[in-house]
Design a protein around this motif. Structure first.
Motif, mmCIF file in Angstrom:
data_model
loop_
_atom_site.group_PDB
_atom_site.id
_atom_site.type_symbol
_atom_site.label_atom_id
_atom_site.label_comp_id
_atom_site.label_asym_id
_atom_site.label_seq_id
_atom_site.Cartn_x
_atom_site.Cartn_y
_atom_site.Cartn_z
ATOM 1 N N ARG A 281 0.844 -1.199 0.000
ATOM 2 C CA ARG A 281 0.000 0.000 0.000
ATOM 3 C C ARG A 281 0.879 1.248 0.000
ATOM 4 O O ARG A 281 0.609 2.198 -0.740
ATOM 5 N N SER A 282 1.931 1.243 0.801
ATOM 6 C CA SER A 282 2.841 2.396 0.836
ATOM 7 C C SER A 282 3.472 2.628 -0.528
ATOM 8 O O SER A 282 3.589 3.774 -0.978
ATOM 9 N N ARG A 283 3.851 1.560 -1.184
ATOM 10 C CA ARG A 283 4.440 1.679 -2.527
ATOM 11 C C ARG A 283 3.425 2.270 -3.499
ATOM 12 O O ARG A 283 3.748 3.152 -4.295
ATOM 13 N N LEU A 284 2.189 1.794 -3.432
ATOM 14 C CA LEU A 284 1.135 2.290 -4.327
ATOM 15 C C LEU A 284 0.836 3.763 -4.044
ATOM 16 O O LEU A 284 0.722 4.572 -4.960
ATOM 17 N N LEU A 285 0.731 4.131 -2.766
ATOM 18 C CA LEU A 285 0.442 5.523 -2.423
ATOM 19 C C LEU A 285 1.621 6.435 -2.766
ATOM 20 O O LEU A 285 1.415 7.605 -3.115
ATOM 21 N N ASP A 286 2.838 5.901 -2.686
ATOM 22 C CA ASP A 286 4.007 6.653 -3.171
ATOM 23 C C ASP A 286 3.848 6.967 -4.651
ATOM 24 O O ASP A 286 4.081 8.096 -5.085
ATOM 25 N N MET A 287 3.466 5.947 -5.409
ATOM 26 C CA MET A 287 3.288 6.111 -6.848
ATOM 27 C C MET A 287 2.213 7.172 -7.139
ATOM 28 O O MET A 287 2.415 8.072 -7.958
ATOM 29 N N VAL A 288 1.079 7.084 -6.454
ATOM 30 C CA VAL A 288 -0.029 8.014 -6.674
ATOM 31 C C VAL A 288 0.388 9.447 -6.316
ATOM 32 O O VAL A 288 0.151 10.380 -7.090
ATOM 33 N N PHE B 36 -8.000 7.672 -3.382
ATOM 34 C CA PHE B 36 -7.214 6.942 -2.390
ATOM 35 C C PHE B 36 -7.177 7.666 -1.051
ATOM 36 O O PHE B 36 -7.120 7.025 -0.003
ATOM 37 N N TYR B 37 -7.249 8.986 -1.063
ATOM 38 C CA TYR B 37 -7.328 9.736 0.188
ATOM 39 C C TYR B 37 -8.614 9.378 0.930
ATOM 40 O O TYR B 37 -8.649 9.390 2.161
ATOM 41 N N ASN B 38 -9.643 9.043 0.194
ATOM 42 C CA ASN B 38 -10.934 8.693 0.778
ATOM 43 C C ASN B 38 -10.873 7.385 1.576
ATOM 44 O O ASN B 38 -11.560 7.240 2.583
ATOM 45 N N CYS B 39 -10.048 6.434 1.147
ATOM 46 C CA CYS B 39 -9.975 5.116 1.795
ATOM 47 C C CYS B 39 -8.722 4.915 2.639
ATOM 48 O O CYS B 39 -8.678 4.002 3.463
ATOM 49 N N HIS B 40 -7.698 5.712 2.410
ATOM 50 C CA HIS B 40 -6.410 5.481 3.059
ATOM 51 C C HIS B 40 -5.875 6.793 3.625
ATOM 52 O O HIS B 40 -6.086 7.856 3.049
ATOM 53 N N ASP B 41 -5.170 6.700 4.713
ATOM 54 C CA ASP B 41 -4.561 7.876 5.318
ATOM 55 C C ASP B 41 -3.312 8.241 4.517
ATOM 56 O O ASP B 41 -2.296 7.562 4.600
ATOM 57 N N MET B 42 -3.416 9.317 3.759
ATOM 58 C CA MET B 42 -2.283 9.768 2.951
ATOM 59 C C MET B 42 -1.580 10.958 3.604
ATOM 60 O O MET B 42 -0.835 11.684 2.955
ATOM 61 N N GLY B 43 -1.788 11.135 4.895
ATOM 62 C CA GLY B 43 -1.171 12.247 5.612
ATOM 63 C C GLY B 43 0.344 12.225 5.576
ATOM 64 O O GLY B 43 0.986 13.276 5.565
ATOM 65 N N HIS B 44 0.938 11.054 5.550
ATOM 66 C CA HIS B 44 2.398 10.929 5.531
ATOM 67 C C HIS B 44 3.010 11.467 4.242
ATOM 68 O O HIS B 44 4.212 11.726 4.186
ATOM 69 N N TRP B 45 2.225 11.616 3.216
ATOM 70 C CA TRP B 45 2.744 12.057 1.917
ATOM 71 C C TRP B 45 2.711 13.583 1.762
ATOM 72 O O TRP B 45 3.149 14.108 0.753
ATOM 73 N N ASN B 46 2.179 14.276 2.754
ATOM 74 C CA ASN B 46 2.199 15.745 2.795
ATOM 75 C C ASN B 46 1.701 16.404 1.510
ATOM 76 O O ASN B 46 2.353 17.305 0.972
ATOM 77 N N ILE B 47 0.553 15.956 1.029
ATOM 78 C CA ILE B 47 0.010 16.565 -0.188
ATOM 79 C C ILE B 47 -1.271 17.355 0.071
ATOM 80 O O ILE B 47 -1.750 18.048 -0.810
ATOM 81 N N TRP B 48 -1.804 17.266 1.292
ATOM 82 C CA TRP B 48 -3.043 17.950 1.606
ATOM 83 C C TRP B 48 -2.907 19.453 1.396
ATOM 84 O O TRP B 48 -3.789 20.092 0.826
ATOM 85 N N SER B 49 -1.800 20.026 1.843
ATOM 86 C CA SER B 49 -1.620 21.483 1.708
ATOM 87 C C SER B 49 -1.573 21.894 0.238
ATOM 88 O O SER B 49 -2.070 22.967 -0.122
ATOM 89 N N GLY B 50 -1.003 21.053 -0.616
ATOM 90 C CA GLY B 50 -0.977 21.341 -2.049
ATOM 91 C C GLY B 50 -2.365 21.317 -2.655
ATOM 92 O O GLY B 50 -2.704 22.155 -3.509
ATOM 93 N N LEU B 51 -3.171 20.365 -2.227
ATOM 94 C CA LEU B 51 -4.558 20.296 -2.704
ATOM 95 C C LEU B 51 -5.332 21.534 -2.267
ATOM 96 O O LEU B 51 -6.069 22.136 -3.051
ATOM 97 N N LEU B 52 -5.147 21.917 -1.008
ATOM 98 C CA LEU B 52 -5.841 23.085 -0.479
ATOM 99 C C LEU B 52 -5.394 24.364 -1.195
ATOM 100 O O LEU B 52 -6.204 25.249 -1.461
ATOM 101 N N GLU B 53 -4.119 24.440 -1.550
ATOM 102 C CA GLU B 53 -3.615 25.614 -2.271
ATOM 103 C C GLU B 53 -4.284 25.735 -3.641
ATOM 104 O O GLU B 53 -4.648 26.842 -4.063
ATOM 105 N N ILE B 54 -4.468 24.623 -4.326
ATOM 106 C CA ILE B 54 -5.146 24.657 -5.625
ATOM 107 C C ILE B 54 -6.577 25.170 -5.457
ATOM 108 O O ILE B 54 -7.043 26.011 -6.227
#
Length: 174
Positions: free
Chosen positions: A81-88, A127-145
């Protein structure tokens, strides 16, 4: 079957539901670790190659079921899962960087860049809906958009990203 019908989104969505009903203990009690690895690799391949919403949602839900920490297969599934979320998340970052670099250079992104951005944001939101993607630090980028898009609308300026991209950012933040 998953491998055979990989190009067909409708069949993939239906086939990916099946592992959600597996007895997950069988992978360890019957020494089926290779079958589990194969399934996890195929789920990653499906996510890599498909952009159909039903397929991606089903893949995310199936991975969520497989990554249940109540089962002995958890550590193996968690690694995949970590590998897949890294890819995403990496695809999202790369497509956003490419898109913004084109805009900064006063170039108009072509269909491929727009598709890459929208597709990567769709995968992130699902994937954010089903998995905790907090470790990937992308939430702030989404919010900026979302924030920049809101500012464009308030100032009655054209959006700097496609509407569909903003929609997926909102879904990812939600």
């Amino acid at each position: 079957l998953l491998h055979k019908y990989l190009p067909d989104p409708e069949k993939m969505a239906n086939l990916l539901i099946i592992p959600q009903y597996f007895d997950l203990e069988i992978y360890t009690t019957s020494r089926q670790e290779k079958a589990l690895e194969s399934l996890l690799r195929l789920v990653q391949e499906v996510v890599d190659k498909h952009s159909d919403t039903d397929v991606l949602e089903t893949a995310a839900q199936t991975l969520e079921k497989l990554c249940d920490d109540q089962f002995p297969i958890f550590s193996r599934c968690e690694t995949n899962r970590s590998r897949l979320l890294d890819m995403v998340s990496n695809r999202y970052r790369e497509s956003l960087d490419e898109y913004t670099n084109l805009l900064t250079g006063d170039e108009e992104p072509d269909q491929d860049e727009v598709y890459a951005l929208v597709s990567s944001l769709k995968k992130v939101s699902i994937f954010y809906n089903c998995h905790d993607m907090g470790h990937w630090n992308i939430w702030s980028g989404l919010l900026e958009i979302v924030t920049r898009s809101r500012d464009c609308l308030v100032e009655k300026q054209p959006l700097w990203v496609p509407e569909e991209a903003v929609k997926y950012c909102l879904l990812g933040c939600y």
